[in-house]
Write a protein that holds these residues in place. Structure first.
Motif, PDB file in Angstrom:
ATOM      1  N   ARG A   1       6.250 -23.230 -35.543  1.00  0.00           N
ATOM      2  CA  ARG A   1       5.939 -24.396 -35.945  1.00  0.00           C
ATOM      3  C   ARG A   1       7.044 -25.664 -36.138  1.00  0.00           C
ATOM      4  NH1 ARG A   1       3.375 -24.998 -42.022  1.00  0.00           N
ATOM      5  NH2 ARG A   1       4.978 -23.552 -42.432  1.00  0.00           N
TER       6      ARG A   1
ATOM      7  N   ARG B   1      11.053 -26.039 -40.749  1.00  0.00           N
ATOM      8  CA  ARG B   1      11.216 -25.857 -42.072  1.00  0.00           C
ATOM      9  C   ARG B   1      12.246 -24.549 -42.419  1.00  0.00           C
ATOM     10  NH1 ARG B   1       5.293 -25.897 -44.762  1.00  0.00           N
ATOM     11  NH2 ARG B   1       6.293 -24.171 -45.891  1.00  0.00           N
TER      12      ARG B   1
ATOM     13  N   GLY C   1      -2.212 -27.497 -43.598  1.00  0.00           N
ATOM     14  CA  GLY C   1      -1.640 -28.867 -43.221  1.00  0.00           C
ATOM     15  C   GLY C   1      -2.292 -29.296 -41.988  1.00  0.00           C
TER      16      GLY C   1
ATOM     17  N   ASP D   1      -3.700 -28.930 -51.713  1.00  0.00           N
ATOM     18  CA  ASP D   1      -3.293 -28.181 -50.729  1.00  0.00           C
ATOM     19  C   ASP D   1      -1.914 -27.492 -51.323  1.00  0.00           C
ATOM     20  OD1 ASP D   1      -1.358 -27.376 -48.688  1.00  0.00           O
ATOM     21  OD2 ASP D   1      -1.464 -29.334 -47.483  1.00  0.00           O
TER      22      ASP D   1
HETATM   23 ZN    ZN Z   1       1.131 -26.898 -45.317  1.00  0.00          ZN
END
Ligand code: ZN
Ligand code: AP5
Length: 225
Positions: A127, A169, A14, A84
């Motif tokens: 992240r 996430r 990403g 991806d």
């Molecule tokens: Zn990713």
């Protein structure tokens, strides 16, 4: 050009994908982003995928293959695309090859980002992402401008381009990461052996700072360009 951007959770797919998009002028198709959008929109498909994604398991081959099949019909994919997070199982790989063969195409490159598992926990747990664009940041390795000297929080973690808040996430926990890595090693890694004999797998040591990793990817892109 049809390129698979390959690598474990947290490898940098990403992070580097958008730069490849700019360089090659073809879109990045992330099944993870597509599924998260479906979950956020509360669609039937999103409801089917939600629990599996939160726990770090893989959603069904049929579901993701259909997503990709529909997406590559769109006009912006005419000159190629970067995959991806897909394919992720041998079954998906066979279906992708068959899908491409039916229009006289094939996978041209597999760019495999290699990072040891031990490095991935810190990357994943630090992240923060911008939901709409899928842009990834990291509290330590790639902080947004808004962070400054403050402690990370939803009010200090803002997207550089839009100023909108970043979020974490649901599957970015140590627990879910274990399952994601298990799935990666048992189901996804064998895909490399499938494309190996064609000489199209380009391995990149992604356990280095962002810019160094990007330089190595650029060398592969020069071949592709
Ligand atoms: Zn990713
Ligand atoms: P998906 O969204 O594809 O997640 P993933 O494969 O686990 O990959 P990530 O997005 O976590 O890793 P990334 O390589 O993009 O890392 P990033 O660049 O952000 O899939 C999620 C879920 O959806 C799956 O678990 C599954 O349930 C489902 N799914 C999706 N596709 C599927 C399919 N085909 N079949 C079945 N199920 C599917 O980097 C991570 C962090 O590290 C960032 O903070 C970044 O800043 C930092 N970082 C990156 N590179 C470096 C570096 N060189 N140095 C320091 N920090 C770095």
């Amino acid at each position: 050009i049809i390129m698979i951007l390959f690598g474990p959770p947290g490898a940098g797919k990403g992070s580097h994908g958008p730069k490849i998009v700019k360089t090659l002028g073809i879109p990045q198709l992330s099944t993870g982003d597509m599924l998260r959008a479906a979950v956020a929109a509360g669609t039937e498909l999103g409801k089917q995928a939600d629990d599996m994604m939160s726990s770090g398991g893989l959603v069904s081959d049929e579901l993701v293959v259909n997503l990709i099949k529909e997406r590559i019909k769109e006009a912006d994919c005419a000159k190629g695309f970067i995959l991806d997070g897909f394919p992720r199982t041998m079954e998906q790989t066979k279906m992708l090859d068959a899908m491409l063969a039916s229009s006289g195409e094939k996978v041209d490159y597999v760019v495999a980002l290699e990072v040891p598992d031990a490095v991935l926990t810190e990357r994943i747990c630090g992240r923060w992402v911008h939901k709409e664009s899928g842009r990834s940041y990291h509290i330590k390795f790639a902080p947004p401008k808004s962070l400054g000297e403050q402690a990370p929080s939803v009010t200090t973690m803002l997207d550089d381009e839009t100023g909108q808040p970043l979020m974490q996430r649901k599957d970015d926990t140590e627990e879910a990461l274990k399952s994601r890595l298990e799935a990666y090693h048992s189901q996804t890694v064998p895909i490399l052996a499938h494309y190996g004999p064609a000489g199209i797998v380009k391995k990149v040591d992604a356990n280095r700072p962002h810019l160094e990793v990007w330089s190595s990817i650029e060398i592969v892109l020069n071949l592709a360009g």
